[in-house]
Design a protein around this motif. Structure first.
Motif, PDB file in Angstrom:
ATOM      1  N   LEU A  23       0.831  -1.378  -0.130  1.00  0.00           N
ATOM      2  CA  LEU A  23      -0.099  -0.003   0.086  1.00  0.00           C
ATOM      3  C   LEU A  23       0.872   1.182  -0.004  1.00  0.00           C
ATOM      4  N   GLY A  24       2.237   1.064   0.174  1.00  0.00           N
ATOM      5  CA  GLY A  24       3.091   2.336   0.052  1.00  0.00           C
ATOM      6  C   GLY A  24       3.132   3.138   1.311  1.00  0.00           C
ATOM      7  N   HIS A  25       2.834   2.231   2.419  1.00  0.00           N
ATOM      8  CA  HIS A  25       2.931   3.077   3.713  1.00  0.00           C
ATOM      9  C   HIS A  25       4.413   3.256   4.310  1.00  0.00           C
ATOM     10  N   THR A  26       4.774   4.400   4.904  1.00  0.00           N
ATOM     11  CA  THR A  26       6.008   4.402   5.314  1.00  0.00           C
ATOM     12  C   THR A  26       5.965   4.237   7.055  1.00  0.00           C
ATOM     13  N   SER A  27       4.596   4.164   7.474  1.00  0.00           N
ATOM     14  CA  SER A  27       4.530   4.127   8.859  1.00  0.00           C
ATOM     15  C   SER A  27       3.701   3.087   9.348  1.00  0.00           C
ATOM     16  N   THR A  28       4.210   2.333  10.398  1.00  0.00           N
ATOM     17  CA  THR A  28       3.211   0.973  10.928  1.00  0.00           C
ATOM     18  C   THR A  28       1.831   1.414  11.530  1.00  0.00           C
ATOM     19  N   THR A  29       1.979   2.757  11.915  1.00  0.00           N
ATOM     20  CA  THR A  29       0.751   3.251  12.620  1.00  0.00           C
ATOM     21  C   THR A  29      -0.288   3.596  11.593  1.00  0.00           C
ATOM     22  N   THR A  30      -0.002   3.948  10.441  1.00  0.00           N
ATOM     23  CA  THR A  30      -1.003   3.955   9.248  1.00  0.00           C
ATOM     24  C   THR A  30      -1.301   2.725   8.961  1.00  0.00           C
ATOM     25  N   ALA A  31      -0.465   1.686   8.471  1.00  0.00           N
ATOM     26  CA  ALA A  31      -0.513   0.388   8.295  1.00  0.00           C
ATOM     27  C   ALA A  31      -1.468  -0.479   9.176  1.00  0.00           C
ATOM     28  N   ALA A  32      -1.373   0.048  10.326  1.00  0.00           N
ATOM     29  CA  ALA A  32      -2.265  -0.853  11.763  1.00  0.00           C
ATOM     30  C   ALA A  32      -3.668  -0.438  11.614  1.00  0.00           C
ATOM     31  N   LEU A  33      -3.873   0.609  10.613  1.00  0.00           N
ATOM     32  CA  LEU A  33      -5.370   0.673  10.669  1.00  0.00           C
ATOM     33  C   LEU A  33      -6.187  -0.329   9.797  1.00  0.00           C
ATOM     34  N   TYR A  34      -5.392  -1.292   9.075  1.00  0.00           N
ATOM     35  CA  TYR A  34      -5.792  -2.256   8.422  1.00  0.00           C
ATOM     36  C   TYR A  34      -6.041  -3.763   9.409  1.00  0.00           C
ATOM     37  N   THR A  35      -5.743  -3.568  10.514  1.00  0.00           N
ATOM     38  CA  THR A  35      -5.825  -4.622  11.476  1.00  0.00           C
ATOM     39  C   THR A  35      -6.968  -4.347  12.280  1.00  0.00           C
ATOM     40  N   ASN A  36      -7.686  -5.577  12.619  1.00  0.00           N
ATOM     41  CA  ASN A  36      -8.959  -5.345  13.382  1.00  0.00           C
ATOM     42  C   ASN A  36      -8.715  -6.385  14.460  1.00  0.00           C
ATOM     43  N   PRO A  37      -8.096  -6.104  15.598  1.00  0.00           N
ATOM     44  CA  PRO A  37      -7.935  -7.045  16.575  1.00  0.00           C
ATOM     45  C   PRO A  37      -9.258  -7.346  17.146  1.00  0.00           C
ATOM     46  N   GLY A  38     -10.200  -6.282  17.288  1.00  0.00           N
ATOM     47  CA  GLY A  38     -11.427  -6.251  17.970  1.00  0.00           C
ATOM     48  C   GLY A  38     -12.259  -7.355  17.253  1.00  0.00           C
ATOM     49  N   GLN A  39     -12.255  -7.264  15.995  1.00  0.00           N
ATOM     50  CA  GLN A  39     -13.027  -8.216  15.079  1.00  0.00           C
ATOM     51  C   GLN A  39     -12.590  -9.732  15.211  1.00  0.00           C
ATOM     52  N   GLU A  40     -11.345  -9.785  15.405  1.00  0.00           N
ATOM     53  CA  GLU A  40     -10.666 -11.160  15.537  1.00  0.00           C
ATOM     54  C   GLU A  40     -11.343 -11.490  17.063  1.00  0.00           C
ATOM     55  N   LYS A  41     -11.155 -11.039  17.995  1.00  0.00           N
ATOM     56  CA  LYS A  41     -11.477 -11.467  19.325  1.00  0.00           C
ATOM     57  C   LYS A  41     -12.911 -11.785  19.333  1.00  0.00           C
ATOM     58  N   SER A  42     -13.615 -10.904  18.536  1.00  0.00           N
ATOM     59  CA  SER A  42     -15.300 -11.304  18.601  1.00  0.00           C
ATOM     60  C   SER A  42     -15.485 -12.270  17.813  1.00  0.00           C
ATOM     61  N   LYS A  43     -14.754 -12.749  16.726  1.00  0.00           N
ATOM     62  CA  LYS A  43     -14.809 -14.210  16.011  1.00  0.00           C
ATOM     63  C   LYS A  43     -14.345 -15.461  17.169  1.00  0.00           C
ATOM     64  N   LYS A  44     -13.298 -15.212  17.815  1.00  0.00           N
ATOM     65  CA  LYS A  44     -13.027 -16.088  18.652  1.00  0.00           C
ATOM     66  C   LYS A  44     -13.619 -16.499  19.813  1.00  0.00           C
ATOM     67  N   ALA A  45     -14.478 -15.295  20.359  1.00  0.00           N
ATOM     68  CA  ALA A  45     -15.473 -15.585  21.466  1.00  0.00           C
ATOM     69  C   ALA A  45     -16.635 -16.153  20.844  1.00  0.00           C
ATOM     70  N   ALA A  46     -17.179 -16.102  19.702  1.00  0.00           N
ATOM     71  CA  ALA A  46     -18.281 -16.808  19.088  1.00  0.00           C
ATOM     72  C   ALA A  46     -17.698 -18.167  18.761  1.00  0.00           C
TER      73      ALA A  46
END
Length: 60
Positions: A23-46
Motif C-alpha cells: 500500500l506504500g505506507h511508511t508508517s506502521t501506525t498507518t498500516a495498523a489501521l488495516y488490522t482489526n483485533p477487535g473483530q478477531e476477538k469477537s470471532k474467537k469468542a463466538a
C-alpha cells in the motif's frame, strides 16, 4: 477497494511489512489501521460459545 485489499492482506498473511509495501505506507501506525483485533476477538469468542453449546448438548 483499498481498504478491502489491505484488510485481506492482513487477514491472510498477518504481515504488516508486506501490507506497508503493497500500500506504500511508511508508517506502521498507518498500516495498523488495516488490522482489526477487535473483530478477531469477537470471532474467537463466538467460536468458543458454539463449542461450549455443542459440548453441552452432546452431554444430554
Amino acid at each position: 477497494m483499498r481498504q478491502t485489499f489491505g484488510t485481506n492482506i492482513m487477514d491472510q498473511s498477518g504481515d504488516i511489512h508486506l501490507l506497508m509495501t503493497q500500500l506504500g505506507h511508511t508508517s506502521t501506525t498507518t498500516a495498523a489501521l488495516y488490522t482489526n483485533p477487535g473483530q478477531e476477538k469477537s470471532k474467537k469468542a463466538a467460536k468458543q460459545m458454539v463449542e461450549r453449546r455443542t459440548n453441552y448438548l452432546e452431554k444430554d
